[in-house]
Design a protein around this motif. Structure first.
Motif, PDB file in Angstrom:
ATOM      1  N   GLN A  13     -40.787  25.228  38.354  1.00  0.00           N
ATOM      2  CA  GLN A  13     -40.257  26.142  39.090  1.00  0.00           C
ATOM      3  C   GLN A  13     -39.132  26.055  40.052  1.00  0.00           C
ATOM      4  OE1 GLN A  13     -42.661  29.769  40.461  1.00  0.00           O
ATOM      5  NE2 GLN A  13     -44.515  28.709  39.640  1.00  0.00           N
ATOM      6  N   VAL A  14     -39.210  24.898  40.520  1.00  0.00           N
ATOM      7  CA  VAL A  14     -38.157  24.287  41.299  1.00  0.00           C
ATOM      8  C   VAL A  14     -36.885  24.388  40.545  1.00  0.00           C
ATOM      9  CG1 VAL A  14     -37.108  22.519  42.505  1.00  0.00           C
ATOM     10  CG2 VAL A  14     -39.639  23.207  43.117  1.00  0.00           C
TER      11      VAL A  14
ATOM     12  N   PHE B 214     -32.551  36.506  44.443  1.00  0.00           N
ATOM     13  CA  PHE B 214     -33.653  36.672  44.413  1.00  0.00           C
ATOM     14  C   PHE B 214     -34.589  35.419  43.655  1.00  0.00           C
ATOM     15  CE2 PHE B 214     -37.648  38.484  42.668  1.00  0.00           C
ATOM     16  CZ  PHE B 214     -38.317  38.998  43.954  1.00  0.00           C
ATOM     17  N   GLY B 215     -33.923  35.246  42.401  1.00  0.00           N
ATOM     18  CA  GLY B 215     -34.784  34.339  41.559  1.00  0.00           C
ATOM     19  C   GLY B 215     -34.859  32.784  41.972  1.00  0.00           C
ATOM     20  N   ALA B 216     -33.614  32.462  42.658  1.00  0.00           N
ATOM     21  CA  ALA B 216     -33.485  31.280  43.408  1.00  0.00           C
ATOM     22  C   ALA B 216     -34.438  31.002  44.370  1.00  0.00           C
ATOM     23  CB  ALA B 216     -32.039  30.996  43.761  1.00  0.00           C
ATOM     24  N   THR B 217     -34.635  32.165  45.442  1.00  0.00           N
ATOM     25  CA  THR B 217     -35.753  31.888  46.224  1.00  0.00           C
ATOM     26  C   THR B 217     -37.114  31.968  45.901  1.00  0.00           C
ATOM     27  OG1 THR B 217     -34.025  33.143  47.744  1.00  0.00           O
ATOM     28  CG2 THR B 217     -36.295  33.113  48.578  1.00  0.00           C
ATOM     29  N   ALA B 218     -37.297  32.752  45.099  1.00  0.00           N
ATOM     30  CA  ALA B 218     -38.722  33.063  44.468  1.00  0.00           C
ATOM     31  C   ALA B 218     -39.301  31.807  43.747  1.00  0.00           C
ATOM     32  CB  ALA B 218     -38.736  34.330  43.515  1.00  0.00           C
ATOM     33  N   PHE B 219     -38.273  31.430  42.866  1.00  0.00           N
ATOM     34  CA  PHE B 219     -38.886  30.074  41.978  1.00  0.00           C
ATOM     35  C   PHE B 219     -38.722  28.708  42.995  1.00  0.00           C
ATOM     36  CE2 PHE B 219     -37.300  32.665  38.040  1.00  0.00           C
ATOM     37  CZ  PHE B 219     -38.534  32.389  37.543  1.00  0.00           C
TER      38      PHE B 219
ATOM     39  N   TYR C 184     -42.049  29.355  45.611  1.00  0.00           N
ATOM     40  CA  TYR C 184     -43.259  29.048  44.910  1.00  0.00           C
ATOM     41  C   TYR C 184     -43.403  27.817  44.159  1.00  0.00           C
ATOM     42  CZ  TYR C 184     -43.559  33.902  46.253  1.00  0.00           C
ATOM     43  OH  TYR C 184     -43.559  34.904  47.061  1.00  0.00           O
ATOM     44  N   GLY C 185     -42.439  27.099  43.594  1.00  0.00           N
ATOM     45  CA  GLY C 185     -42.547  25.811  43.142  1.00  0.00           C
ATOM     46  C   GLY C 185     -42.940  24.668  44.391  1.00  0.00           C
ATOM     47  N   PHE C 186     -42.405  24.940  45.401  1.00  0.00           N
ATOM     48  CA  PHE C 186     -42.514  24.032  46.542  1.00  0.00           C
ATOM     49  C   PHE C 186     -43.985  24.361  46.925  1.00  0.00           C
ATOM     50  CE2 PHE C 186     -38.137  22.888  46.461  1.00  0.00           C
ATOM     51  CZ  PHE C 186     -38.342  21.486  46.367  1.00  0.00           C
ATOM     52  N   PHE C 187     -44.366  25.678  46.941  1.00  0.00           N
ATOM     53  CA  PHE C 187     -45.971  26.176  47.448  1.00  0.00           C
ATOM     54  C   PHE C 187     -46.769  25.326  46.624  1.00  0.00           C
ATOM     55  CE2 PHE C 187     -49.498  28.468  45.774  1.00  0.00           C
ATOM     56  CZ  PHE C 187     -50.284  28.510  46.798  1.00  0.00           C
ATOM     57  N   TRP C 188     -46.579  25.352  45.234  1.00  0.00           N
ATOM     58  CA  TRP C 188     -47.516  24.581  44.527  1.00  0.00           C
ATOM     59  C   TRP C 188     -47.565  22.987  44.699  1.00  0.00           C
ATOM     60  CZ3 TRP C 188     -51.662  26.395  42.198  1.00  0.00           C
ATOM     61  CH2 TRP C 188     -51.564  27.893  41.756  1.00  0.00           C
ATOM     62  N   LEU C 189     -46.408  22.446  44.945  1.00  0.00           N
ATOM     63  CA  LEU C 189     -46.458  21.169  45.181  1.00  0.00           C
ATOM     64  C   LEU C 189     -47.119  20.625  46.615  1.00  0.00           C
ATOM     65  CD1 LEU C 189     -42.857  20.212  44.002  1.00  0.00           C
ATOM     66  CD2 LEU C 189     -44.784  19.503  42.885  1.00  0.00           C
TER      67      LEU C 189
ATOM     68  N   PHE D  89     -47.567  36.724  53.921  1.00  0.00           N
ATOM     69  CA  PHE D  89     -46.312  37.433  54.540  1.00  0.00           C
ATOM     70  C   PHE D  89     -44.979  37.407  54.046  1.00  0.00           C
ATOM     71  CE2 PHE D  89     -43.685  37.678  58.283  1.00  0.00           C
ATOM     72  CZ  PHE D  89     -43.872  38.862  58.712  1.00  0.00           C
ATOM     73  N   PHE D  90     -44.722  36.159  53.371  1.00  0.00           N
ATOM     74  CA  PHE D  90     -43.568  35.580  52.797  1.00  0.00           C
ATOM     75  C   PHE D  90     -43.458  36.503  51.466  1.00  0.00           C
ATOM     76  CE2 PHE D  90     -41.369  33.239  49.262  1.00  0.00           C
ATOM     77  CZ  PHE D  90     -40.145  33.193  49.857  1.00  0.00           C
ATOM     78  N   THR D  91     -44.503  36.602  50.827  1.00  0.00           N
ATOM     79  CA  THR D  91     -44.383  37.319  49.563  1.00  0.00           C
ATOM     80  C   THR D  91     -44.436  38.898  49.696  1.00  0.00           C
ATOM     81  OG1 THR D  91     -45.888  35.441  48.809  1.00  0.00           O
ATOM     82  CG2 THR D  91     -45.762  37.604  47.553  1.00  0.00           C
TER      83      THR D  91
END
Length: 169
Positions: free
Chosen positions: A17-18, A31-36, A39-44, A75-77
Motif C-alpha cells: 500500500q505504501v 486522495f489515493g496517495a493519502t489513503a494508500f 493505511y500502509g503505515f497503519f498496517w506496519l 476519526f482519520f477514516t
C-alpha cells in the motif's frame, strides 16, 4: 497471531500500500496517495505494536491505548470518507464501513466486550470484500475498456466563473 497474518500485515497491508500510495502521488492523486500510504503505515505500525513487545522492544499496548489508537484511525477514516463523496459509491461503502470498523474495534477494546469485537470482525469481512470488489472492478473495467463491474462513479459539475474582459481599441 500467526506468521501468515503478520506477513500479510507487513507485505500486503503495509509495503504494497505504501508503494501504491507513492505511485498515486506521482499521478497527482492526493486522495489515493493519502489513503494508500496512510493505511500502509497503519498496517506496519499495527504489526510493530503487536510484535515489538515479544522482541523485548517495549511493553505491550494496553486495551485502552489500543482503543485510543483505533479511535484515532476511525476519526482519520471518517475524514477520508467525506472525500469519497466526490469519487464513487464503492469507495463510499468501503470507507464508510472502514470508519465503522475502526470505531467498533476501538469500542470493543475500550469496553472489553467480546460481542462488539465479534460484530466488528463480521463487519470487517464485509468491508474487505467491498474493497476487493472495487479493486477487481477497476482492473476489469480498465482491461476491457468498458464498465464490466459498476463502481458507481459520482459525476460532479465544476462551476467555473467566466470573466469577460472588455477590450478597447
Amino acid at each position: 497471531m500467526n506468521t501468515m497474518i503478520l506477513a500479510m500485515g507487513i507485505f500486503f497491508g503495509g509495503m504494497a500500500q505504501v508503494i501504491a500510495g507513492i505511485m498515486e502521488f506521482k499521478k497527482n492523486n492526493t486522495f489515493g496517495a493519502t489513503a494508500f500510504t496512510s493505511y500502509g503505515f497503519f498496517w506496519l505500525s499495527l504489526v510493530g505494536t503487536l510484535v515489538m513487545p515479544g522482541l523485548g522492544m517495549g511493553e505491550a499496548a494496553s486495551a485502552k491505548s489500543m482503543a485510543a489508537y483505533l479511535f484515532m484511525w476511525g476519526f482519520f477514516t471518517l475524514g477520508m470518507f467525506v472525500g469519497t463523496l466526490r469519487i464513487s459509491k464503492n469507495l463510499q461503502i468501503v470507507f464508510g464501513f472502514l470508519t465503522l470498523l475502526f470505531f467498533l474495534l476501538a469500542l470493543g477494546d475500550f469496553t472489553g466486550n467480546e460481542m462488539i469485537s465479534t460484530i466488528a470482525g463480521y463487519e470487517g469481512i464485509f468491508c474487505g470484500f467491498s474493497a476487493i470488489y472495487g479493486a477487481l472492478a477497476q482492473v476489469l473495467n480498465e482491461v476491457y475498456g468498458e464498465e464490466v463491474l459498476p463502481l458507481g462513479n459520482v459525476t460532479t459539475v465544476k462551476k467555473t466563473a467566466k470573466i469577460e474582459v472588455a477590450t478597447s481599441k
